[in-house]
Design an enzyme around this catalytic site. Structure first.
Site, PDB file in Angstrom:
ATOM      1  N   LYS A 120       1.180   0.886  16.448  1.00  0.00           N
ATOM      2  CA  LYS A 120       2.501   0.848  15.871  1.00  0.00           C
ATOM      3  C   LYS A 120       2.513   2.111  14.884  1.00  0.00           C
ATOM      4  CE  LYS A 120       5.214  -1.339  12.145  1.00  0.00           C
ATOM      5  NZ  LYS A 120       5.065  -2.036  10.928  1.00  0.00           N
ATOM      6  N   GLN A 121       1.614   2.630  14.199  1.00  0.00           N
ATOM      7  CA  GLN A 121       1.765   3.589  13.315  1.00  0.00           C
ATOM      8  C   GLN A 121       0.526   4.344  12.961  1.00  0.00           C
ATOM      9  OE1 GLN A 121       3.458   1.023   9.984  1.00  0.00           O
ATOM     10  NE2 GLN A 121       1.763   1.786   8.731  1.00  0.00           N
ATOM     11  N   GLU A 138      -0.197  -2.395  12.715  1.00  0.00           N
ATOM     12  CA  GLU A 138      -0.075  -3.894  12.694  1.00  0.00           C
ATOM     13  C   GLU A 138       0.062  -4.473  14.160  1.00  0.00           C
ATOM     14  OE1 GLU A 138       2.965  -3.646   9.923  1.00  0.00           O
ATOM     15  OE2 GLU A 138       1.775  -4.077   8.213  1.00  0.00           O
ATOM     16  N   TRP A 152       0.853  -1.194  -0.111  1.00  0.00           N
ATOM     17  CA  TRP A 152       0.117  -0.139   0.090  1.00  0.00           C
ATOM     18  C   TRP A 152       0.973   1.242  -0.046  1.00  0.00           C
ATOM     19  CZ3 TRP A 152      -1.956   2.828   4.807  1.00  0.00           C
ATOM     20  CH2 TRP A 152      -0.753   2.866   5.622  1.00  0.00           C
ATOM     21  N   ASP A 153       2.312   1.079   0.456  1.00  0.00           N
ATOM     22  CA  ASP A 153       2.923   2.230   0.445  1.00  0.00           C
ATOM     23  C   ASP A 153       3.124   3.081  -0.956  1.00  0.00           C
ATOM     24  OD1 ASP A 153       3.938   0.041   1.899  1.00  0.00           O
ATOM     25  OD2 ASP A 153       5.448   1.368   2.736  1.00  0.00           O
TER      26      ASP A 153
END
Ligand SMILES: *[C@@H]1O[C@H](CO)[C@@H](O)[C@H](O)[C@H]1NC(C)=O
Ligand SMILES: *[C@@H]1O[C@H](CO)[C@@H](O)[C@H](O)[C@H]1NC(C)=O
Ligand SMILES: *[C@@H]1O[C@H](CO)[C@@H](O)[C@H](O)[C@H]1NC(C)=O
Length: 770
Positions: free
Chosen positions: A557-558, A485, A354-355
């Site tokens: 995580k992010q 994640e 997806w980046d």
């Protein structure tokens, strides 16, 4: 992504086993630097150039992961590494698939740079001419080595060594020839490709080698019946280059690689015909043409402008040439560490995630929409496999794999089965990229050549994933994982549900755009599901829990739920946006990946919190950009993670364009709100911004902003609302935007199709929300 997660576990296990040994290493390193024995033991070294496009140093970084890459979208290498990669060459079955390593017949070293030498070499990456240079100023000569992946001869990496002799002070001096020792260091045999014994031939007095082979394993026996063949050609490199005392000369050593032998060989022979200087100039000209089309320009802050120039250089090095000596094959995507890396797990094996669509695509779209289309084309090219994947997992339409490489089947490593199973939002991210693409280009040709199909098939996938919940009367999407994640197998991930809802709405819109040539069944059905898709919202705390059942206070995580604000631009109250930002800022891992902070920065800019935005903007790159070549690490110093991390770069560029410059892409308009200068700069320019075929330059100054019109596409008449009145844009016009806006650029609706509602979770009871 998943690597940092896995890496941490791995490192922890290693430390347990090798605890003592690791301590010793640390002690030795510290000792080395404290004695100041040599700067070359430092991970990072100083960039001594004050040119914004050139990064120069006396000392290469000791950690060669921070060496720069050269590339042209077909072939790429990390400078002085023993690995060359070409686009779409992978080896390994499914989760083992990785970029196949070709030995680096382009890795030529001057002996004087391999050993201690009295004449200190200067190493430079010139991002403008896209060349890596080594310059050694010797007693009797100046030697300059140029290493570049040719932008026109796209199968070729060129090494050129120029020797210019110096006149001797004493005219009676007895002249000797100048000898320059060189060495070819291709590294060991490839572990990925079985090469046959190289075959030599003599061409115009030079020895040319050709080696062909094929990858050891296919990626998937169904979708790739045979291994991939590849051929490499290169010229012999002598031990010494010899130049007469008064002479000067350029020695050219090309290396070519292609899946087709005659393409690789004929290209090498053609390159050998060229005059050395002309060969180089052809390459430089192609790059300059690319840069002429668009750029992000920063004044008043050398460091930031260098970072921005590095990012475009690295992005474009992994994207194909517009014009090439021989036609190019399909393009296999922009992966998180670019084309020059992909052997290692730490390089994400050169897979696509997806980046690409969420992090790199958005600014590429604004500056180079042709490349944005190419990125989407990779997904169209793998749609057949995505249809199989959906069927295999009991769904309809297209389900794109979390990690995708040569064939488009799921290639996530066996380390992390849960990301492959649950991070289904990738499929919605592809639709979101298509939405942005259609908004900026209205490219009918794209719709006809697969666009209608991919958008509607993605909607079919989500329609098959949504299940009605009779307790709430809403649709749930179960068993997913959002971008965070640390939480797996959840229900109603807010990020997933919004990209899913947008995918459904977009299909309704696209079904209307395509109706004269593409039949979609019951488009209203998609919008109905989107409208009733659950969207977790906590009234009391006025924020979005990341998924149903998320417990407030749990670390993540992010960036995940904050992505609703940007890039998704989901409509919500200011207070909710603000709470999402401040809450998730406090629970996100401080050593998380780079791109998280860029989205927080954009959020604070949207809320007018400029000081907070500066802090977060700083956090989005400081500690991630490694000197001297501005190579990005995935995680902050002293950790590393994936290198050269395009995802973090993409987030950083988005903060400049969509945050500071305030640009927003919407289906019916381009909007600019409260443009501001990035911190410590005096001018910020988006040159060559594209909108509906128009070529625009948007310039932000201390107290004003201006929009210049270079050219317009006659299909779309554009109106600008400058805050007070509407102006029809004409070529060569410059409009000053005063105040905060929003300023909008818009055209007549496309084909009288109704824009989608984009409201999700409407049935959800939100008494305080009106
Ligand atoms: C060049 O360096 C290599 C070691 O890297 C050495 O083996 C070789 O003899 C050197 N050649 C010359 C001509 O100095
Ligand atoms: C995911 O959750 C479901 C329950 O919704 C459970 O049946 C399944 O085993 C879980 N899968 C994994 C891999 O944890
Ligand atoms: C951001 O970084 C710049 C450059 O290092 C520094 O001058 C500035 O003080 C920092 N600002 C904040 C708010 O951290």
């Amino acid at each position: 992504m998943w690597r940092f997660l896995a890496r941490n576990k791995h490192v922890a296990a290693m430390m347990a086993v090798l605890g003592v040994a690791a301590m010793v290493v640390i002690v030795l390193t510290t000792k080395g630097t404290s004695h100041g024995v040599s700067k070359t033991h430092l991970d990072e070294t100083e960039d001594i150039s004050d040119d914004p496009h050139i990064f120069s140093t006396y000392d290469l970084p000791a950690d060669d992961r921070f060496m720069p890459s050269i590339g042209n979208g077909h072939i790429a290498t990390n400078v002085f590494s023993s690995t060359v990669h070409i686009n779409g060459l992978y080896n390994g079955l499914r989760g083992e698939s990785r970029r196949a390593r070709i030995p680096a017949y382009a890795n030529i070293r001057l002996n004087s740079t391999l050993t201690h030498h009295p004449f200190r070499p200067v190493y430079s990456l010139d991002t403008s001419d896209a060349v890596f240079k080594v310059r050694v100023d010797r007693e009797r000569s100046v030697v300059t080595q140029r290493i570049y992946a040719h932008r026109y001869y796209t199968r070729t990496i060129v090494n050129q060594i120029q020797v210019v002799s110096k006149p001797h002070a004493d005219p009676n001096f007895i002249h000797h020839e100048i000898w320059i020792a060189v060495k070819l260091l291709p590294g060991p045999d490839s572990e990925d490709i079985d090469f046959e014994t190289p075959i030599p031939e003599i061409v115009d007095g030079r020895t040319v080698w050709t080696a062909c082979g094929s990858t050891r394993e296919v990626e998937d026996p169904t979708f790739q019946p045979l291994p991939t063949e590849v051929c490499v050609c290169w010229t012999s490199v002598p031990d010494h280059l010899v130049v007469p005392q008064h002479g000067s000369r350029v020695f050219t050593f090309p290396m070519t690689a292609d899946k087709n032998k005659s393409v690789a060989r004929s290209e090498l022979l053609q390159v050998l015909q060229e005059d050395g200087e002309e060969l180089f100039q052809k390459h430089v000209k192609s790059w300059h043409q690319l840069y002429q089309q668009a750029a992000l320009e920063i004044e008043g802050n050398l460091h930031l402008s260098k970072i921005v120039n590095a990012i475009w250089y690295y992005f474009l090095s992994s994207l194909p040439s517009e014009e090439s000596y021989q036609p190019l094959g399909p393009f296999y995507g922009l992966s998180p560490t670019g084309l020059a890396r992909g052997v290692l797990l730490d390089d994400y094996h050169g897979h696509n995630f997806w980046d690409t669509e969420i992090w790199m695509f958005p600014t590429i779209l604004m500056l180079y929409p042709k490349y944005a289309r190419l990125l989407l084309q990779y997904r169209l090219d793998t749609a057949y496999e995505a249809a199989h994947h959906a069927r295999d997992t009991g769904n309809s339409g297209y389900r794109f794999p979390w990690e995708s490489a040569y064939t488009g089947v799921e290639v996530t490593s066996s380390c992390c089965p849960e990301v492959a199973e649950f991070e289904q939002h990738i499929t919605g991210c592809i639709s979101f990229a298509a939405r942005q693409f259609l908004a900026v280009t209205r490219d009918e040709d794209w719709l006809k050549r697969g666009g209608c199909s991919i958008v509607t098939n993605i909607a079919d996938f989500w329609a098959s994933r949504a299940v009605i919940n009779y307790n709430t009367g809403l649709y749930d999407i179960e068993n997913v994982m959002g971008p965070d994640e640390d939480h797996s197998n959840v229900t109603n991930s807010v990020f997933t549900n919004v990209v899913a809802g947008y995918s459904l709405y977009l299909a309704q819109y696209v079904a209307c755009l395509c109706k004269s040539y593409y039949a979609a069944k019951d488009p209203e059905h998609w919008a109905d599901i989107a409208w009733s898709l659950a969207l977790p919202y906590d009234e009391e705390a006025d924020y979005h829990p990341q998924f149903s059942g998320y417990r407030r206070g749990e670390g993540i995580k992010q960036a995940d739920a904050v992505l609703l604000g940007f890039p998704l631009q989901y409509n919500m109250k200011q207070s909710t946006r603000s709470n999402d930002l401040s809450y998730y800022e406090s629970v996100t891992r401080s050593n998380g990946p780079a791109m998280t902070w860029s989205m927080h920065a954009i959020g604070h800019l949207d809320l007018g919190e400029d000081d907070l935005a500066t802090q977060l903007f700083n956090r989005s790159y400081q500690g991630y950009v490694r000197e001297p070549f501005k190579v990005w690490s995935e995680v902050r110093r002293p950790d590393v993670g994936a290198v050269n991390f395009f995802t973090g770069m993409g987030g950083f560029l988005q903060t400049l364009v969509f945050g500071y410059a305030g640009v927003r892409v919407r289906l019916d308009r381009l909007e600019i709100t409260r443009p501001r200068l990035p911190p410590s700069t005096t001018k910020f320019t988006i040159r060559g911004m594209k909108y509906l075929g128009a070529n625009l330059t948007f310039e932000v100054n201390q107290n004003s902003a201006t929009l210049k019109v270079h050219s317009l596409d006659s299909t779309w008449m554009l109106n600008l609302f400058n805050g007070k009145y509407n102006v029809t844009l004409v070529p060569d016009m410059t409009v000053t935007l005063s105040g905060e806006g929003p300023f909008t650029i818009h055209s007549a609706p496309w084909k009288e199709c109704k824009y989608p509602g984009d409201v999700i979770g409407h049935n959800y009871l939100r008494p305080k929300d009106t």
